[in-house]
Design an enzyme around this catalytic site. Structure first.
Site, PDB file in Angstrom:
ATOM      1  N   ASN A  88      -9.082  -0.985  -3.850  1.00  0.00           N
ATOM      2  CA  ASN A  88      -9.449  -2.149  -3.045  1.00  0.00           C
ATOM      3  C   ASN A  88     -10.906  -2.019  -2.613  1.00  0.00           C
ATOM      4  O   ASN A  88     -11.350  -0.922  -2.275  1.00  0.00           O
ATOM      5  CB  ASN A  88      -8.550  -2.237  -1.807  1.00  0.00           C
ATOM      6  CG  ASN A  88      -7.083  -2.440  -2.163  1.00  0.00           C
ATOM      7  OD1 ASN A  88      -6.775  -3.149  -3.113  1.00  0.00           O
ATOM      8  ND2 ASN A  88      -6.191  -1.810  -1.422  1.00  0.00           N
ATOM      9  N   HIS A 101     -10.838   5.168  -2.851  1.00  0.00           N
ATOM     10  CA  HIS A 101      -9.587   5.839  -3.214  1.00  0.00           C
ATOM     11  C   HIS A 101      -8.863   5.002  -4.243  1.00  0.00           C
ATOM     12  O   HIS A 101      -8.856   3.784  -4.190  1.00  0.00           O
ATOM     13  CB  HIS A 101      -8.701   6.050  -1.982  1.00  0.00           C
ATOM     14  CG  HIS A 101      -8.617   4.869  -1.077  1.00  0.00           C
ATOM     15  ND1 HIS A 101      -9.605   4.553  -0.180  1.00  0.00           N
ATOM     16  CD2 HIS A 101      -7.664   3.918  -0.948  1.00  0.00           C
ATOM     17  CE1 HIS A 101      -9.273   3.457   0.476  1.00  0.00           C
ATOM     18  NE2 HIS A 101      -8.103   3.037   0.022  1.00  0.00           N
TER      19      HIS A 101
HETATM   20  P1  5GP Z   1      -6.731   0.780   1.544  1.00  0.00           P
HETATM   21  O1  5GP Z   1      -6.055  -0.337   2.263  1.00  0.00           O
HETATM   22  O2  5GP Z   1      -8.027   1.170   2.210  1.00  0.00           O
HETATM   23  O3  5GP Z   1      -6.880   0.538   0.069  1.00  0.00           O
HETATM   24  O4  5GP Z   1      -5.733   1.994   1.625  1.00  0.00           O
HETATM   25  C1  5GP Z   1      -5.828   3.008   2.565  1.00  0.00           C
HETATM   26  C2  5GP Z   1      -4.571   3.845   2.443  1.00  0.00           C
HETATM   27  O5  5GP Z   1      -4.759   5.049   3.147  1.00  0.00           O
HETATM   28  C3  5GP Z   1      -3.330   3.154   3.024  1.00  0.00           C
HETATM   29  O6  5GP Z   1      -2.330   3.045   2.016  1.00  0.00           O
HETATM   30  C4  5GP Z   1      -2.913   4.090   4.158  1.00  0.00           C
HETATM   31  O7  5GP Z   1      -1.511   4.189   4.295  1.00  0.00           O
HETATM   32  C5  5GP Z   1      -3.553   5.419   3.760  1.00  0.00           C
HETATM   33  N1  5GP Z   1      -3.919   6.276   4.873  1.00  0.00           N
HETATM   34  C6  5GP Z   1      -4.644   5.902   5.969  1.00  0.00           C
HETATM   35  N2  5GP Z   1      -4.807   6.943   6.800  1.00  0.00           N
HETATM   36  C7  5GP Z   1      -4.187   7.999   6.212  1.00  0.00           C
HETATM   37  C8  5GP Z   1      -4.011   9.366   6.604  1.00  0.00           C
HETATM   38  O8  5GP Z   1      -4.464   9.818   7.649  1.00  0.00           O
HETATM   39  N3  5GP Z   1      -3.305  10.172   5.761  1.00  0.00           N
HETATM   40  C9  5GP Z   1      -2.794   9.699   4.577  1.00  0.00           C
HETATM   41  N4  5GP Z   1      -2.124  10.583   3.832  1.00  0.00           N
HETATM   42  N5  5GP Z   1      -2.942   8.414   4.179  1.00  0.00           N
HETATM   43  C10 5GP Z   1      -3.622   7.580   4.988  1.00  0.00           C
END
Ligand code: 5GP
Length: 116
Positions: A88, A101
């Site tokens: 994203n 990521h």
């Molecule tokens: P985005 O919405 O930015 O593409 O995805 C971020 C992802 O990071 C989300 O799926 C969320 O659940 C994950 N995430 C956020 N904070 C943490 C964390 O502290 N530990 C882990 N393992 N995942 C996280």
């Protein structure tokens, strides 16, 4: 200079995470809020805030993210049935953590791709 996120602390093992892979270029760990039976995040060790910030010098790291995704999918037993890789970018892309990521999602049929 981009601001660090919680993912930098995960890379340095300053906060707990279920790390499934780490090498000199990338780290992979299980998502804290899994949206599928297998949900892992593959990230560069270098802080790159968004896909818009990827430079030519990052190409080896981007390639490593894909080879690690493939390896993890095989280890997780989801390679043959299939899986989805998602990145994203920024607000309209739904990005929440500003350290790029790759989401690796699988373990159930994910259906057609929806866009919000
Ligand atoms: P985005 O919405 O930015 O593409 O995805 C971020 C992802 O990071 C989300 O799926 C969320 O659940 C994950 N995430 C956020 N904070 C943490 C964390 O502290 N530990 C882990 N393992 N995942 C996280």
């Amino acid at each position: 200079m981009a601001e660090e996120t919680i993912f930098s602390k995960i890379i340095r093992k300053e906060i707990p995470a279920d790390i499934v892979y780490q090498d000199d270029l990338v780290t992979a760990f299980r998502d804290i809020n899994p949206r599928a039976p297998s949900h892992m995040l593959i990230i560069p060790n270098k802080l790159i805030p968004t896909v818009n910030d990827i430079e030519a010098e990052d190409e080896a790291t981007m390639g490593r993210m894909f080879t690690v995704a493939r390896k993890l999918a095989e280890e997780e037993g989801i390679a043959e049935n299939g899986y989805r890789l998602i990145m994203n970018c920024n607000n309209h892309g739904g990005q929440e953590v500003y350290h790029i990521h790759m989401h690796l999602l699988g373990g159930r049929p994910l259906g057609p791709m929806t866009v919000g």
